[in-house]
Design a protein around this motif. Structure first.
Motif, mmCIF file in Angstrom:
data_model
loop_
_atom_site.group_PDB
_atom_site.id
_atom_site.type_symbol
_atom_site.label_atom_id
_atom_site.label_comp_id
_atom_site.label_asym_id
_atom_site.label_seq_id
_atom_site.Cartn_x
_atom_site.Cartn_y
_atom_site.Cartn_z
ATOM 1 N N THR A 1 0.848 -1.190 0.000
ATOM 2 C CA THR A 1 0.000 0.000 0.000
ATOM 3 C C THR A 1 0.886 1.242 0.000
ATOM 4 O O THR A 1 2.108 1.143 0.074
ATOM 5 N N PRO B 1 -2.134 -4.958 2.061
ATOM 6 C CA PRO B 1 -3.491 -4.468 1.810
ATOM 7 C C PRO B 1 -4.569 -4.997 2.770
ATOM 8 O O PRO B 1 -5.550 -4.326 3.018
ATOM 9 N N HIS B 2 -4.399 -6.195 3.289
ATOM 10 C CA HIS B 2 -5.420 -6.770 4.182
ATOM 11 C C HIS B 2 -4.782 -7.843 5.060
ATOM 12 O O HIS B 2 -3.675 -8.302 4.765
ATOM 13 N N PRO B 3 -5.458 -8.256 6.153
ATOM 14 C CA PRO B 3 -4.899 -9.319 7.004
ATOM 15 C C PRO B 3 -4.709 -10.612 6.211
ATOM 16 O O PRO B 3 -5.481 -10.904 5.291
ATOM 17 N N ALA B 4 -3.679 -11.369 6.569
ATOM 18 C CA ALA B 4 -3.407 -12.616 5.850
ATOM 19 C C ALA B 4 -2.843 -13.661 6.805
ATOM 20 O O ALA B 4 -2.187 -13.325 7.787
ATOM 21 N N ARG C 1 -1.189 -8.636 9.942
ATOM 22 C CA ARG C 1 -2.211 -7.592 9.837
ATOM 23 C C ARG C 1 -1.563 -6.302 9.375
ATOM 24 O O ARG C 1 -0.443 -5.988 9.786
ATOM 25 N N PRO C 2 -2.262 -5.520 8.558
ATOM 26 C CA PRO C 2 -1.706 -4.216 8.173
ATOM 27 C C PRO C 2 -1.636 -3.295 9.386
ATOM 28 O O PRO C 2 -2.397 -3.475 10.334
ATOM 29 N N LEU D 1 -1.977 -12.324 -0.778
ATOM 30 C CA LEU D 1 -2.420 -10.928 -0.753
ATOM 31 C C LEU D 1 -2.928 -10.480 -2.124
ATOM 32 O O LEU D 1 -2.328 -10.789 -3.149
ATOM 33 N N THR E 1 -4.875 -6.915 -4.149
ATOM 34 C CA THR E 1 -5.260 -5.505 -4.051
ATOM 35 C C THR E 1 -6.717 -5.355 -4.474
ATOM 36 O O THR E 1 -7.307 -6.270 -5.049
ATOM 37 N N PHE E 2 -7.277 -4.171 -4.195
ATOM 38 C CA PHE E 2 -8.641 -3.880 -4.635
ATOM 39 C C PHE E 2 -8.757 -4.018 -6.144
ATOM 40 O O PHE E 2 -9.741 -4.545 -6.660
ATOM 41 N N TYR F 1 -16.423 -0.500 -2.981
ATOM 42 C CA TYR F 1 -16.527 0.270 -1.740
ATOM 43 C C TYR F 1 -17.964 0.395 -1.236
ATOM 44 O O TYR F 1 -18.191 0.680 -0.090
#
Length: 173
Positions: free
Chosen positions: A83, A89-92, A104-105, A154, A156-157, A172
Motif C-alpha cells: 500500500t 493491503p489486508h490481514p493474511a 495484519r496491516p 495478498l 489488491t482492490f 466500496y
C-alpha cells in the motif's frame, strides 16, 4: 557493445537484490566411512520493492551453501502488493510445515512488529508497517516459508475488481 560486457541496466538489476542469511546449520550424514559434514543455509533474497524469496542451500562449506541459497531464493520469488504506507493491503494467514503466520496491516510509523525469520522476510519484501505473529513452530525455515505463503495470498482492490469484472468504485459500496 563488447562481447561479455553487461549493460549498466542489467548490472544495476543484480546489485538491486539484498540477501540475508537467516540460519546456518551444520548437518551430518552417516555414510559407510563415518560422518559426512555439510552446511545448510537459509537465505532470504529481496529487493525491498515488493519482491522476496526464501532459498535453502547445502554445501560442504558455508560460502557455497549461502551462494546456493541465494540462487534458490531468486528462483522462488513472489510479488507482494504494497500500500502507499508500505503495509499489506489486508490481514493474511499463511502456513509452512508446522508453522502458522498471522499478519495484519498497520498504521504508518508502526514499523515491522515481527520476530525471527518473519521479520527478515517482511523487511526484504519492502513492508515497513505490519503486525505479525508466529504460531505453532519456532523453526526458521518453516516460518519463512509460511510468511511467503501468506504474502502470496495478498490481493489488491484492483485485482479483486478485475476478477469480479466490476469497476473498483463498486467494491466500496
Amino acid at each position: 557493445m563488447a562481447k561479455g560486457r553487461k549493460s549498466p541496466k542489467s548490472r544495476e538489476k543484480e546489485t538491486d537484490w539484498q540477501e540475508r542469511v537467516v540460519q546456518i546449520r551444520r548437518v551430518t550424514k552417516v555414510v559407510k566411512g563415518g560422518k559426512k559434514l555439510s552446511f545448510r543455509a537459509i537465505v532470504v533474497v529481496g529487493n525491498e520493492r515488493g519482491q522476496v524469496g526464501v532459498g535453502v542451500g547445502k554445501a560442504s562449506d558455508v560460502i557455497g551453501a549461502v551462494k546456493k541459497g541465494v540462487a534458490d531464493g531468486k528462483k522462488h520469488l513472489v510479488d507482494v502488493p504494497l500500500t502507499k504506507s508500505n503495509s499489506i493491503p489486508h490481514p493474511a494467514n499463511g502456513t509452512g510445515g508446522g508453522a502458522k503466520i498471522m499478519m495484519r496491516p498497520a498504521a504508518p510509523g508502526t514499523g515491522v512488529i515481527a520476530g525471527g525469520a518473519v521479520r527478515t522476510v517482511l523487511e526484504l519484501a519492502g513492508v515497513r508497517n505490519v503486525l505479525a505473529k508466529q504460531l505453532g513452530s519456532g523453526n526458521p525455515l518453516n516460518n519463512a516459508r509460511a510468511t511467503v505463503n501468506a504474502l502470496e495470498t495478498l490481493r489488491t482492490f484492483a485485482d479483486v475488481a478485475e476478477e469480479r469484472g466490476v469497476p473498483i468504485e463498486n467494491l466500496y459500496a
